[in-house]
Design a protein around this motif. Sequence first.
Motif, mmCIF file in Angstrom:
data_model
loop_
_atom_site.group_PDB
_atom_site.id
_atom_site.type_symbol
_atom_site.label_atom_id
_atom_site.label_comp_id
_atom_site.label_asym_id
_atom_site.label_seq_id
_atom_site.Cartn_x
_atom_site.Cartn_y
_atom_site.Cartn_z
ATOM 1 N N PHE A 34 0.815 -1.209 0.000
ATOM 2 C CA PHE A 34 0.000 0.000 0.000
ATOM 3 C C PHE A 34 0.853 1.266 0.000
ATOM 4 O O PHE A 34 0.461 2.276 -0.575
ATOM 5 N N ALA A 35 2.020 1.208 0.619
ATOM 6 C CA ALA A 35 2.932 2.366 0.556
ATOM 7 C C ALA A 35 3.428 2.538 -0.878
ATOM 8 O O ALA A 35 3.469 3.667 -1.395
ATOM 9 N N TYR A 36 3.782 1.439 -1.514
ATOM 10 C CA TYR A 36 4.246 1.489 -2.903
ATOM 11 C C TYR A 36 3.144 2.042 -3.815
ATOM 12 O O TYR A 36 3.407 2.827 -4.719
ATOM 13 N N LYS A 37 1.910 1.634 -3.559
ATOM 14 C CA LYS A 37 0.760 2.089 -4.351
ATOM 15 C C LYS A 37 0.275 3.478 -3.901
ATOM 16 O O LYS A 37 -0.643 4.025 -4.504
ATOM 17 N N ARG A 38 0.871 3.979 -2.830
ATOM 18 C CA ARG A 38 0.510 5.295 -2.264
ATOM 19 C C ARG A 38 -0.968 5.344 -1.890
ATOM 20 O O ARG A 38 -1.681 6.292 -2.216
ATOM 21 N N ASN A 39 -1.386 4.316 -1.175
ATOM 22 C CA ASN A 39 -2.780 4.146 -0.786
ATOM 23 C C ASN A 39 -2.895 4.287 0.736
ATOM 24 O O ASN A 39 -2.588 3.352 1.476
ATOM 25 N N TRP A 40 -3.333 5.460 1.194
ATOM 26 C CA TRP A 40 -3.446 5.730 2.633
ATOM 27 C C TRP A 40 -4.442 4.821 3.338
ATOM 28 O O TRP A 40 -4.200 4.377 4.459
ATOM 29 N N GLN A 41 -5.575 4.565 2.679
ATOM 30 C CA GLN A 41 -6.594 3.722 3.305
ATOM 31 C C GLN A 41 -6.051 2.319 3.563
ATOM 32 O O GLN A 41 -6.290 1.743 4.632
ATOM 33 N N GLY A 42 -5.333 1.778 2.595
ATOM 34 C CA GLY A 42 -4.738 0.459 2.774
ATOM 35 C C GLY A 42 -3.730 0.434 3.907
ATOM 36 O O GLY A 42 -3.668 -0.526 4.678
ATOM 37 N N LEU A 43 -2.946 1.513 4.027
ATOM 38 C CA LEU A 43 -1.976 1.604 5.126
ATOM 39 C C LEU A 43 -2.685 1.591 6.477
ATOM 40 O O LEU A 43 -2.285 0.867 7.389
ATOM 41 N N VAL A 44 -3.741 2.376 6.593
ATOM 42 C CA VAL A 44 -4.471 2.466 7.872
ATOM 43 C C VAL A 44 -5.123 1.134 8.221
ATOM 44 O O VAL A 44 -5.005 0.668 9.364
ATOM 45 N N VAL A 45 -5.790 0.516 7.255
ATOM 46 C CA VAL A 45 -6.444 -0.780 7.506
ATOM 47 C C VAL A 45 -5.408 -1.835 7.902
ATOM 48 O O VAL A 45 -5.641 -2.637 8.816
ATOM 49 N N THR A 46 -4.253 -1.818 7.247
ATOM 50 C CA THR A 46 -3.205 -2.785 7.573
ATOM 51 C C THR A 46 -2.696 -2.599 8.993
ATOM 52 O O THR A 46 -2.499 -3.574 9.727
ATOM 53 N N VAL A 47 -2.496 -1.351 9.415
ATOM 54 C CA VAL A 47 -2.020 -1.100 10.783
ATOM 55 C C VAL A 47 -3.075 -1.542 11.806
ATOM 56 O O VAL A 47 -2.734 -2.153 12.825
ATOM 57 N N ILE A 48 -4.338 -1.282 11.525
ATOM 58 C CA ILE A 48 -5.411 -1.726 12.433
ATOM 59 C C ILE A 48 -5.423 -3.255 12.512
ATOM 60 O O ILE A 48 -5.514 -3.828 13.602
ATOM 61 N N ALA A 49 -5.320 -3.907 11.365
ATOM 62 C CA ALA A 49 -5.287 -5.382 11.359
ATOM 63 C C ALA A 49 -4.081 -5.894 12.136
ATOM 64 O O ALA A 49 -4.197 -6.852 12.918
ATOM 65 N N LEU A 50 -2.941 -5.250 11.950
ATOM 66 C CA LEU A 50 -1.724 -5.654 12.668
ATOM 67 C C LEU A 50 -1.919 -5.570 14.177
ATOM 68 O O LEU A 50 -1.616 -6.513 14.903
ATOM 69 N N PHE A 51 -2.450 -4.451 14.640
ATOM 70 C CA PHE A 51 -2.595 -4.276 16.088
ATOM 71 C C PHE A 51 -3.663 -5.174 16.697
ATOM 72 O O PHE A 51 -3.574 -5.528 17.872
ATOM 73 N N THR A 52 -4.667 -5.562 15.917
ATOM 74 C CA THR A 52 -5.692 -6.454 16.466
ATOM 75 C C THR A 52 -5.297 -7.920 16.339
ATOM 76 O O THR A 52 -5.893 -8.768 16.999
ATOM 77 N N SER A 53 -4.300 -8.220 15.499
ATOM 78 C CA SER A 53 -3.944 -9.621 15.243
ATOM 79 C C SER A 53 -3.411 -10.337 16.472
ATOM 80 O O SER A 53 -3.367 -11.567 16.492
ATOM 81 N N MET A 54 -3.028 -9.601 17.498
ATOM 82 C CA MET A 54 -2.496 -10.262 18.688
ATOM 83 C C MET A 54 -3.555 -11.086 19.415
ATOM 84 O O MET A 54 -3.226 -11.929 20.232
ATOM 85 N N PHE A 55 -4.832 -10.850 19.101
ATOM 86 C CA PHE A 55 -5.857 -11.669 19.757
ATOM 87 C C PHE A 55 -6.779 -12.365 18.761
ATOM 88 O O PHE A 55 -7.898 -12.710 19.066
ATOM 89 N N TRP A 56 -6.287 -12.630 17.574
ATOM 90 C CA TRP A 56 -7.059 -13.389 16.590
ATOM 91 C C TRP A 56 -7.054 -14.892 16.880
ATOM 92 O O TRP A 56 -7.957 -15.595 16.480
ATOM 93 N N PHE A 57 -6.018 -15.376 17.532
ATOM 94 C CA PHE A 57 -5.874 -16.807 17.761
ATOM 95 C C PHE A 57 -6.395 -17.159 19.149
ATOM 96 O O PHE A 57 -6.368 -16.327 20.055
#
Length: 172
Positions: A34-57
């Motif tokens: 998303f950084a390569y594509k210069r897509n801010w929305q993708g960056l934000v969604v990815t960071v949110i997914a990253l921070f919530t992934s600690m309790f997906w399992f």
Amino acid sequence: MEFLSDFLSWAWARHHNVLSWYIRPMFILPFIFFAYKRNWQGLVVTVIALFTSMFWFPAPATVDPAVEQFLQSEKDYILGDWTLSKVLASLTVPAFFYFLALAFWKRSWWWGVAVINLAALGKVAWSVISGGESGWAVLVPAVIGMLVCDAAVYFGVTFINKRQTLSATEAK
């Protein structure tokens, strides 16, 4: 407040599942994309997914004592007194995302790989300094994540370069 306490206890138990330790570095790949594509929305969604992934399992049935000890030291660190040095050290996390996004936004592959590697090795160093011997528990997930990201960047650059070469050849 009870809901928040219950949620944090639920999330904390799941954070002990080391599968999340292996999956979290993989979020660097869509972040790079998303950084390569210069897509801010993708960056934000990815960071949110990253921070919530600690309790997906699910919470593990048994927890490695080193993992338990390290996570307790991490929890003590977060809940302890916040000094200027702790604030500055904690700012390395948003700085990592900023510099990683900047590197790939500007198409600087080598700087991007340097940021990835510095972050992974820095995470291991901080974990050992902060958690003592138990901090070594993050070594394998961090190194595997770093190597997968490095390889993905290499193959991504190779793919893009081949496409550009092919396009230039076809244009002639």
